[in-house]
Design a protein around this motif. Structure first.
Motif, short mmCIF file in Angstrom:
data_model
loop_
_atom_site.label_atom_id
_atom_site.label_comp_id
_atom_site.label_asym_id
_atom_site.label_seq_id
_atom_site.Cartn_x
_atom_site.Cartn_y
_atom_site.Cartn_z
N SER A 162 80.96 19.17 72.40
CA SER A 162 80.36 18.90 73.70
C SER A 162 80.13 20.19 74.49
O SER A 162 79.04 20.42 75.04
N VAL A 163 81.15 21.03 74.55
CA VAL A 163 81.03 22.28 75.30
C VAL A 163 79.97 23.19 74.67
O VAL A 163 79.16 23.81 75.37
N THR A 164 79.95 23.26 73.34
CA THR A 164 78.99 24.12 72.65
C THR A 164 77.56 23.70 72.93
O THR A 164 76.67 24.55 73.14
N VAL A 171 79.79 33.46 74.97
CA VAL A 171 81.04 33.42 75.73
C VAL A 171 81.74 32.07 75.56
O VAL A 171 82.96 32.00 75.42
N SER A 172 80.95 30.99 75.54
CA SER A 172 81.54 29.66 75.43
C SER A 172 82.31 29.50 74.13
O SER A 172 83.39 28.90 74.10
N ILE A 177 87.51 29.04 71.14
CA ILE A 177 88.46 29.44 70.11
C ILE A 177 89.81 29.80 70.73
O ILE A 177 90.87 29.40 70.24
N VAL A 178 89.77 30.53 71.85
CA VAL A 178 91.02 30.92 72.52
C VAL A 178 91.75 29.69 73.05
O VAL A 178 92.96 29.51 72.84
N ALA A 345 88.63 23.17 66.35
CA ALA A 345 87.49 23.58 67.18
C ALA A 345 86.32 24.06 66.33
O ALA A 345 85.15 23.83 66.67
N VAL A 346 86.62 24.70 65.22
CA VAL A 346 85.57 25.18 64.32
C VAL A 346 84.74 24.01 63.80
O VAL A 346 83.51 24.11 63.70
N VAL A 347 85.39 22.90 63.46
CA VAL A 347 84.65 21.73 63.00
C VAL A 347 83.69 21.26 64.09
O VAL A 347 82.53 20.91 63.82
#
Length: 403
Positions: A162-164, A171-172, A177-178, A345-347
């Motif tokens: 969603s965020v991506t 930056v997102s 990842i962090v 998160a990578v998925v």
């Protein structure tokens, strides 16, 4: 150099001979290793461990675990690590060259073909874009089953998607990842680390620490320099270095990172970007050589060399820097928890890439969806080699364009 060998590991008779052996075997693998990172690890095991006994089974498993933990192209890092252990630092460089050059040369030639004949809108190019949809969908399916098996990790993945999609910037993804690492550390902090085995490494800890310092130093300084120094080569190096440094989960995840670096800035068109990504599936070796194609499209041979060096440099610095410290890192439950969150998160990031830019650019009509479904069937259920799927997609794309 501080070289030791573990039980069951064959010893090279001399340094020059060891380097020649590494070059010969890695080049053979670079010419024949089709099928992506997991398949590459199988080829490596057969050639380096079973046939030549350059490492014992436990050490190889430990090396693979380390490279899965680090960002970057896991199979390339395993190859570099084996080269380092066999013949020192120069051995690692030679192992990387042998494994990487065949696919790099093929993709650079493909870039020149696209430029020379202006065929970016040809039917077979559209077919390659549809191939990319099927291959990334396959990657998401496999990674999702392994990396998001429960509610918490699935939630992290969907939030990352969603965020991506809603906040599309480099930056997102860094923040995702962090944050995913922090969340994973909190939720899975009691995860029991796997048993570790000793790994013999001819690298001193001081030099390893220097490599890690250079990795983080470049990651921080390059974007800052880019703001104050107007040099095209510096901007290009920063874009590819940052993409290579932030990829967790395999080569396919580099797609959204690179796309956001080169397409919005109009360094390369979205059509040419996806055509090259589709072609990258047809060649052996690491998927990261896709950067060489992009560099060639942007700046010819010098651009290809710069982009390739930049995207692989983080992988080299990390594997050389982390090898001597791996046993300590791997025994930390907090590190294991952070990795669980990052992988989830990578998925999600890869799922976002499946929609944009892949789906929105390639699936333009019902017939495109039909072809993508058939290619996915060939990959996942018929388990055909990727190069067969690529050729099928290019031929079908040509046929579709005739009607």
């Amino acid at each position: 150099m501080n070289t030791t060998y573990v039980a069951g590991q064959s010893k090279p008779t001399s340094k020059p001979r060891a380097l020649l052996e590494v070059l010969a075997v890695s080049t053979k693998l670079g010419l024949t290793s089709f099928g992506g990172p997991i398949a590459h690890l199988g080829y490596f095991h057969d050639e380096y461990i079973r046939r030549r006994k350059w490492m014992d089974e436990r050490s190889y498993a430990d090396l693979v675990a380390l490279c899965q933990f680090l960002p970057g192209p896991a199979s390339s890092q395993v190859g570099i690590g084996i080269g380092v252990i066999r013949a020192g630092l120069l051995g690692g460089i030679i192992a990387w060259l042998g494994f990487t050059l065949p696919s790099l040369i093929a993709l650079v030639l493909f870039a020149f073909l696209l430029q020379g004949f202006d065929i970016g809108s040809a039917g077979w190019i559209h077919g390659l874009k549809i191939v990319a949809v099927a291959i990334v969908a396959q990657a998401i399916l496999g990674m999702g089953q392994k990396l998001t098996p429960d509610r918490n990790r699935a939630t992290i993945a969907i939030m990352a998607t969603s965020v991506t999609l809603l906040w599309q910037s480099a930056v997102s993804q860094i923040l995702l990842i962090v944050i995913a690492g922090i969340v994973g550390m909190m939720i899975y902090r009691k995860t029991m680390p796997p048993e570790t085995s000793p790994l013999s490494v001819p690298i001193r800890r001081g030099f390893a620490a220097l490599c890690l310092a250079v990795f983080f130093g470049l990651l921080i300084l390059l974007p800052l320099l880019r703001q104050f120094v107007a040099m095209d080569w510096l901007s290009l190096f920063d874009s590819f270095y940052r993409s290579g440094a932030l990829v967790f989960g395999g080569g396919h995840v580099v797609l959204p990172l690179l796309e956001r670096e080169v397409v919005p800035t109009e360094l390369i068109s979205k059509a040419d970007f996806l055509a090259g990504y589709g072609a990258a599936q047809a060649v052996p070796g690491p998927l990261f050589t896709f950067a060489g194609y992009l560099g060639a499209m942007i700046g010819g041979i010098p651009g290809a060399i710069l982009a390739t060096a930049a995207i692989f440099l983080p992988a080299f610095l990390l594997i050389v820097g982390a090898l001597p410290f791996w046993s300590t890192l791997r025994s930390s439950p907090k590190v294991q928890g952070a990795l669980i969150g990052i992988n989830a998160a990578v998925v999600g990031i890869l799922l976002a890439a499946l929609y944009n830019p892949l789906w929105t650019t390639a699936i333009l009509a019902p017939i495109d969806f039909v072809l993508a479904s058939l290619l996915f069937l060939m990959l996942v259920f018929w388990k055909l080699p990727p190069w067969v799927v690529v050729i099928t997609g290019a031929i079908c794309g040509t046929v579709i364009a005739l009607f």
